[in-house]
Motif scaffolding. Sequence first.
Motif: not given
Length: 138
Positions: A113, A115-117, A123
Motif C-alpha cells: 500500500r 502511503d497516502d500521507q 492510499g
Amino acid sequence: MSIETAIYARLQEDLTITGLVSTRVSPEWRREGTALPALVYSVDSRTPVRTLTATTALAEFSVTIDCIAASMSGARTLAAAVSGKLNDNTDPYTVSSGTLIRWSASDGEDVERMDDQEGTDDGPRVVRQTYRIWATGG
C-alpha cells in the motif's frame, strides 16, 4: 534502441494495458497527482552474458514494474495484463535498431500500500513485479 525505450513500447502496444492506463506509463517514478491506474518501470541492473571465451552481445536485465491503482483488485488486474504481455515468450520481439529481446521469466511479485500521507489505509495499492529480460543491445 535502449531497453527502457523497448519496455515502454512493449507496454504501450498492448490494447488491454493501454485501455487501463492510457499513456500513464513512466520510467522510475510516478508524478504526484497522476491519475490512476498507472505503470512505473525501472531497469535495476544489466549483466553481460559471458561464455568461456568472450563476452557476447547478449545481456540480462533485471526490471521492476509497479502496477499502481486505487484498489487492490485494480492493481491486480493491471498486473495480470502486464504479466500476460511480458511473459509472452512465444515470439522474440525485435525493435528497430536490431535489438532482439526475449520477454520472459517473471521473478516474482510483491504487494504493498502506498502511503497516502494522511495516516489512513486508503492510499493506492501497488503490485510490484520483477522480470528477467534478455536482449542483444540495449
